[in-house]
Enzyme design. Structure first.
Site, PDB file in Angstrom:
ATOM      1  N   LYS A  52       0.802  -1.344  -0.674  1.00 29.26           N
ATOM      2  CA  LYS A  52      -0.177   0.031   0.177  1.00 29.26           C
ATOM      3  C   LYS A  52       1.030   1.391   0.099  1.00 29.26           C
ATOM      4  O   LYS A  52       0.664   2.679  -0.239  1.00 29.26           O
ATOM      5  CB  LYS A  52      -0.712   0.284   1.137  1.00 29.26           C
ATOM      6  CG  LYS A  52      -2.418  -1.036   1.053  1.00 29.26           C
ATOM      7  CD  LYS A  52      -2.988  -1.306   2.675  1.00 29.26           C
ATOM      8  CE  LYS A  52      -3.656  -2.221   2.737  1.00 29.26           C
ATOM      9  NZ  LYS A  52      -4.561  -2.770   3.667  1.00 29.26           N
ATOM     10  N   GLN A  96      -4.660  -0.926  10.464  1.00 28.22           N
ATOM     11  CA  GLN A  96      -4.371  -2.456   9.426  1.00 28.22           C
ATOM     12  C   GLN A  96      -5.000  -3.836  10.066  1.00 28.22           C
ATOM     13  O   GLN A  96      -4.834  -3.973  11.346  1.00 28.22           O
ATOM     14  CB  GLN A  96      -3.119  -2.654   9.283  1.00 28.22           C
ATOM     15  CG  GLN A  96      -3.245  -4.378   8.466  1.00 28.22           C
ATOM     16  CD  GLN A  96      -3.432  -4.508   6.856  1.00 28.22           C
ATOM     17  OE1 GLN A  96      -3.738  -3.236   6.720  1.00 28.22           O
ATOM     18  NE2 GLN A  96      -3.697  -5.256   6.396  1.00 28.22           N
ATOM     19  N   ASP A 119     -11.360   3.837   4.836  1.00 32.35           N
ATOM     20  CA  ASP A 119     -12.024   2.537   4.558  1.00 32.35           C
ATOM     21  C   ASP A 119     -13.517   1.807   4.084  1.00 32.35           C
ATOM     22  O   ASP A 119     -14.198   1.113   4.158  1.00 32.35           O
ATOM     23  CB  ASP A 119     -11.485   1.107   6.120  1.00 32.35           C
ATOM     24  CG  ASP A 119     -10.043   0.627   5.311  1.00 32.35           C
ATOM     25  OD1 ASP A 119     -10.123  -0.108   4.637  1.00 32.35           O
ATOM     26  OD2 ASP A 119      -9.676   0.451   6.557  1.00 32.35           O
TER      27      ASP A 119
HETATM   28  N1  GUN Z   1      -7.089  -6.631   6.212  1.00 37.50           N
HETATM   29  C1  GUN Z   1      -7.355  -7.372   4.992  1.00 37.50           C
HETATM   30  N2  GUN Z   1      -8.725  -5.884   4.154  1.00 37.50           N
HETATM   31  C2  GUN Z   1      -7.793  -5.641   5.538  1.00 37.50           C
HETATM   32  C3  GUN Z   1      -9.063  -3.558   4.406  1.00 37.50           C
HETATM   33  O1  GUN Z   1      -9.991  -3.974   3.975  1.00 37.50           O
HETATM   34  N3  GUN Z   1      -8.658  -2.897   5.414  1.00 37.50           N
HETATM   35  C4  GUN Z   1      -8.346  -3.128   6.860  1.00 37.50           C
HETATM   36  N4  GUN Z   1      -7.894  -1.922   7.136  1.00 37.50           N
HETATM   37  N5  GUN Z   1      -7.426  -3.915   7.183  1.00 37.50           N
HETATM   38  C5  GUN Z   1      -7.694  -5.113   6.445  1.00 37.50           C
END
Ligand code: GUN
Length: 284
Positions: A52, A96, A119
């Site tokens: 990311k 995360q 998110d």
């Molecule tokens: N872990 C796996 N998928 C996601 C997501 O879409 N957002 C977040 N914050 N953590 C994750």
């Protein structure tokens, strides 16, 4: 059979987003900033966060990774979120998941202010989404919708069957597709005869994380199949998904590969969501 090339679509969207950010920065504005909080040493999470960060940099978003120790206190984690909430230079905050099990994830997700919740997990965003209003939509579901739109696959009036009901993917995606006029059926762990439903699907979406749960017999010929699962096959060491791809793909009209399908769409959507929040912040 057409392969829905999420990697290529994400790359195209990446170039479009880069151009938008470059233009705004040239006008004298600061860059968008995305803060990612990682707690502990979950290996998969560390790989995701690194990826990311790289994509953020590539599109011109300033990444800020805050890596907290496995043993961080509840107060310290709340404190970190609060600090980022108050920092005027931060546009998006991503916590995360998964967190170490002693943390109640929802408490911390809800501590992120909605205007920085990249998110779209905050109840405010989810409520707006449920009622069909513009909002910040969770990244994987929105990435799937954008991928379907890119390939001009109709949604309205289609039978969609969603296998998997997580808060991150299955539930929000089902709601978004419903709002777009699909007839949505949701299957969960207690569904007695999943095949009975999946065989009716014009669009079959699986997000369970269970390797090869979707077999050829479960798929209607000429269906569109979207695979949101990703895991490593212990025998071959290759990345695979929920769908038994080799046997299912030949009977479909469209299918996402693993890797290179939904995954890249999730990451670019995260960047697009960051940019959306940034634009709101510039205006306020
Ligand atoms: N872990 C796996 N998928 C996601 C997501 O879409 N957002 C977040 N914050 N953590 C994750």
């Amino acid at each position: 059979m057409k392969i829905l090339d999420g990697k290529a679509v994400a790359l195209k969207r990446r170039q479009q987003l880069t151009a938008k950010i470059t233009k705004i920065v040239e006008q004298g504005h600061r860059r968008p900033t995305l803060a990612v909080i990682l707690v502990g040493n979950d290996e998969a999470s560390q790989v995701y966060v690194k990826h990311k960060t790289q994509i953020a940099q590539a599109v011109g978003i300033e990444p800020l990774t805050i890596h907290l120790d496995e043993n961080v206190s509840h107060e310290q984690l709340y404190g970190t979120i609060d600090q980022l909430n108050l920092d005027q230079t931060i546009d998006g905050i991503l916590l995360q998941l998964p967190l170490p099990t002693r943390f109640r994830e929802e408490d911390y997700l809800q501590a992120i202010i909605p205007s920085k919740d990249v998110d779209g997990f905050h109840y405010v965003h989810q409520g707006k989404m449920l009622q069909g209003y513009d909002s910040i939509y969770p990244c994987t579901p929105l990435g799937v919708i954008n991928l379907l739109n890119e390939y001009q696959i109709p949604i309205q009036g289609q039978n969609v069957v969603m296998v998997g009901t997580s808060n991150i993917v299955g539930k929000p995606l089902a709601v978004m597709l419903l709002n777009l006029g699909a007839t949505v059926t949701m299957c969960n762990q207690n569904t007695q005869d999943i095949k009975m439903y999946t065989q009716t699907a014009d669009i079959l979406i699986s997000a369970t994380g269970k390797q090869f749960i979707i077999t050829k017999e479960m798929v209607k010929p000429q269906a569109t199949v979207i695979d949101i699962g990703i895991m490593r096959d212990l025998k071959t060491n290759k990345l695979v998904g929920d769908v038994d791809y080799d046997n299912v793909a030949p009977i479909t009209s469209n299918i996402t590969p693993v890797p290179g399908g939904v995954g890249p769409m999730t990451v670019i959507t995260l960047m697009e969501n960051t940019f959306k929040l940034y634009q709101d912040h510039l205006q306020s």
